[in-house]
Enzyme design. Structure first.
Site, PDB file in Angstrom:
ATOM      1  N   TYR A 266    -120.248  -6.812  18.960  1.00 58.61           N
ATOM      2  CA  TYR A 266    -120.218  -7.950  19.717  1.00 58.61           C
ATOM      3  C   TYR A 266    -120.528  -7.446  21.232  1.00 58.61           C
ATOM      4  O   TYR A 266    -121.020  -8.159  22.048  1.00 58.61           O
ATOM      5  CB  TYR A 266    -118.889  -8.540  19.654  1.00 58.61           C
ATOM      6  CG  TYR A 266    -118.498  -9.383  18.643  1.00 58.61           C
ATOM      7  CD1 TYR A 266    -119.667  -9.637  17.691  1.00 58.61           C
ATOM      8  CD2 TYR A 266    -117.146  -9.742  18.121  1.00 58.61           C
ATOM      9  CE1 TYR A 266    -119.234 -10.306  16.490  1.00 58.61           C
ATOM     10  CE2 TYR A 266    -116.923 -10.500  17.120  1.00 58.61           C
ATOM     11  CZ  TYR A 266    -117.891 -10.668  16.260  1.00 58.61           C
ATOM     12  OH  TYR A 266    -117.527 -11.399  14.744  1.00 58.61           O
TER      13      TYR A 266
ATOM     14  N   LYS B 126    -117.418   0.552   6.206  1.00 62.51           N
ATOM     15  CA  LYS B 126    -118.872   0.294   5.327  1.00 62.51           C
ATOM     16  C   LYS B 126    -119.359   1.764   5.429  1.00 62.51           C
ATOM     17  O   LYS B 126    -120.555   1.796   5.810  1.00 62.51           O
ATOM     18  CB  LYS B 126    -119.493  -0.971   5.844  1.00 62.51           C
ATOM     19  CG  LYS B 126    -120.676  -1.107   4.977  1.00 62.51           C
ATOM     20  CD  LYS B 126    -120.260  -2.142   3.485  1.00 62.51           C
ATOM     21  CE  LYS B 126    -121.458  -2.413   2.752  1.00 62.51           C
ATOM     22  NZ  LYS B 126    -120.705  -2.799   1.438  1.00 62.51           N
TER      23      LYS B 126
ATOM     24  N   ASP C  37    -116.611  -4.970   1.863  1.00 60.68           N
ATOM     25  CA  ASP C  37    -116.853  -6.112   0.771  1.00 60.68           C
ATOM     26  C   ASP C  37    -115.636  -5.971  -0.277  1.00 60.68           C
ATOM     27  O   ASP C  37    -115.043  -7.070  -0.622  1.00 60.68           O
ATOM     28  CB  ASP C  37    -118.318  -5.929   0.107  1.00 60.68           C
ATOM     29  CG  ASP C  37    -118.516  -4.311  -0.194  1.00 60.68           C
ATOM     30  OD1 ASP C  37    -118.018  -3.573   0.532  1.00 60.68           O
ATOM     31  OD2 ASP C  37    -119.330  -4.199  -0.892  1.00 60.68           O
TER      32      ASP C  37
ATOM     33  N   ASP D 218    -112.698  -9.753  12.670  1.00 58.37           N
ATOM     34  CA  ASP D 218    -112.800 -11.190  12.751  1.00 58.37           C
ATOM     35  C   ASP D 218    -112.865 -12.156  11.667  1.00 58.37           C
ATOM     36  O   ASP D 218    -112.221 -12.986  11.433  1.00 58.37           O
ATOM     37  CB  ASP D 218    -114.244 -11.459  13.671  1.00 58.37           C
ATOM     38  CG  ASP D 218    -114.492 -12.698  14.190  1.00 58.37           C
ATOM     39  OD1 ASP D 218    -113.322 -13.713  14.034  1.00 58.37           O
ATOM     40  OD2 ASP D 218    -115.317 -12.946  14.876  1.00 58.37           O
TER      41      ASP D 218
ATOM     42  N   ASP E 104    -109.117 -13.967   9.684  1.00 52.05           N
ATOM     43  CA  ASP E 104    -109.254 -15.353   9.373  1.00 52.05           C
ATOM     44  C   ASP E 104    -108.973 -15.633   7.841  1.00 52.05           C
ATOM     45  O   ASP E 104    -108.165 -16.460   7.210  1.00 52.05           O
ATOM     46  CB  ASP E 104    -110.483 -16.297   9.821  1.00 52.05           C
ATOM     47  CG  ASP E 104    -110.497 -16.617  10.850  1.00 52.05           C
ATOM     48  OD1 ASP E 104    -109.518 -16.323  11.979  1.00 52.05           O
ATOM     49  OD2 ASP E 104    -111.366 -17.622  11.326  1.00 52.05           O
TER      50      ASP E 104
END
Ligand code: NAD
Length: 358
Positions: free
Chosen positions: A141, A191, A223, A247, A251
């Site tokens: 970001y 990852k 994943d 992020d 959620d």
């Protein structure tokens, strides 16, 4: 202890839920003999309407001079069409940036009596009690280069995932310290099979772990983690991960428990941290005494534990929330057959009563 708290109720339901949390914090101060000072400040749309900016200088100064910030929510349809810099949500980014809040902590805990509010089966979710620790000020970001540029045959969009050793080290430390308050298990999510930034992430997390031999560390690819959160969420205690992965995973973890009105969060940095419910200003129910104040009261409990290191006090608040739910009190969002349907104020009062009697 003496502590000064900036109280930024903000917009919509923020005006209803924050006072309930402040009442509980005041009671904590009295019962445990701490001197808590509460100073209110304007933020979000409310600040924009009164002084023309979503994050006034004196609110920022107040936040910086305080030991912690308790925030309600910002935003609402009234301010949606405004230019970006005037949007109420800008205040959150400004506070995060100015307070250097690099770690976002989001617990997802299932209260057994609310298991039916989740979309997953009771046997999968019963007993969930996990904490996502998300890096908040680095990663893709913020990494450079970023932007959209013209090319010979169209356009090209670029973002860059960047992490430095220091950024990884400080978030890993937060995760291991948080694990010490819990079941002492950390899963670091990356990852590393594909991304170099993740390779460094993993290496630094392993290095920091050497200072926390009493905490168990494992690694998981993002994943797989997304899948495991749905398949067997009970396996997790603390998850630590990057800004982007966090992020998404926070959620996902939040939704495991069903109701958005129940979930607190903490954003912490070197100085004052910010404590707030994960939900927004809920304009559809604002001003109607319908909002669930539990996420905000639980955020106040996080403030006690993580900012002021008052674990006993935080546990007493959490016990009062649990007892209130056991007694059947329900706001509309968590309504269940046989529950006592109450409004924001009545739920706050019931929790306060249970705290005082606890
Ligand atoms: P929201 O979280 O405000 O509401 C989503 C749904 O959840 C609504 O149906 C709402 O009624 C319900 N809900 C939320 N909090 C609840 C509570 N405490 N009790 C019972 N029900 C609750 O999300 P949204 O509708 O997408 O956004 C509304 C406004 O809030 C927007 O302006 C958005 O930008 C802003 N927002 C602010 C924050 C923040 O301040 N941290 C976070 C998210 C959204």
């Amino acid at each position: 202890m003496n502590a000064r708290m900036a109280v930024l109720a903000g917009d919509g339901v923020g005006q209803e839920i924050v006072p309930e949390a402040v009442k509980v914090l005041k009671a904590v101060g009295e019962r445990f003999h701490h001197t808590f000072e509460f100073v209110e400040g304007l933020v979000g749309g409310q600040a924009l309407d009164r002084v023309g900016v979503p994050l006034p200088d004196d609110t920022l100064a107040l936040a910086k001079e305080s030991d912690a910030v308790l925030l309600g929510a910002v935003g609402g349809p009234k301010w949606e069409g405004l230019e970006y810099r005037l949007r109420p949500e800008r205040a959150l980014l400004g506070l995060r940036e100015q307070l250097g809040l690099f770690a976002n902590l989001r617990p997802a805990k299932l209260y057994p009596m609310l298991a039916d509010a989740s979309t997953l089966k009771r046997e999968v979710i019963e007993g969930i009690d996990l904490l996502v620790v998300r890096e908040l000020t680095g990663g893709i970001y913020f990494g450079k280069p970023k932007g959209i540029e013209k090319t010979a045959d169209g356009e090209r969009g670029v973002n860059t995932e960047v992490y430095t050793t220091e950024e990884i080290r400080r978030i890993a430390k937060v995760a291991f310290e948080a694990a010490r308050k819990r079941r002492r298990k950390v899963v670091s999510v990356d990852k590393a099979n594909v991304l170099e930034s993740s390779e460094l992430w993993r290496r630094v997390v392993i290095e920091v772990h050497k200072g926390f031999p009493d905490v168990e560390l494992t690694h998981m690819y993002v994943d797989n983690c997304a899948m495991q959160l749905i398949r067997n969420p009970k396996q997790f205690d603390v998850l630590v991960t990057t800004n982007l992965f966090g992020d998404i995973l926070s959620d996902e973890a939040a939704m495991l428990t069903g109701s958005i009105g129940m979930l607190p969060s903490a954003s912490i940095g070197a100085t004052a941290g910010m404590y707030e419910p994960i939900h927004g200003s809920a304009p559809d129910i604002a001003g109607k005494n319908l909002a669930n104040p539990i996420a905000t009261i639980a955020s106040a409990a996080m403030l006690l534990a993580y900012q002021l290191r008052l674990d006993k006090e935080a546990e007493a608040v959490e016990r009062a929330i649990l007892l209130t739910l056991e007694q059947g009190y329900r706001t509309k969002d968590i309504q269940s057959p046989g529950g006592k349907l109450v409004g924001t104020k009545e739920m706050g009062e019931a929790i306060l009563r249970n705290f005082l009697q606890g």
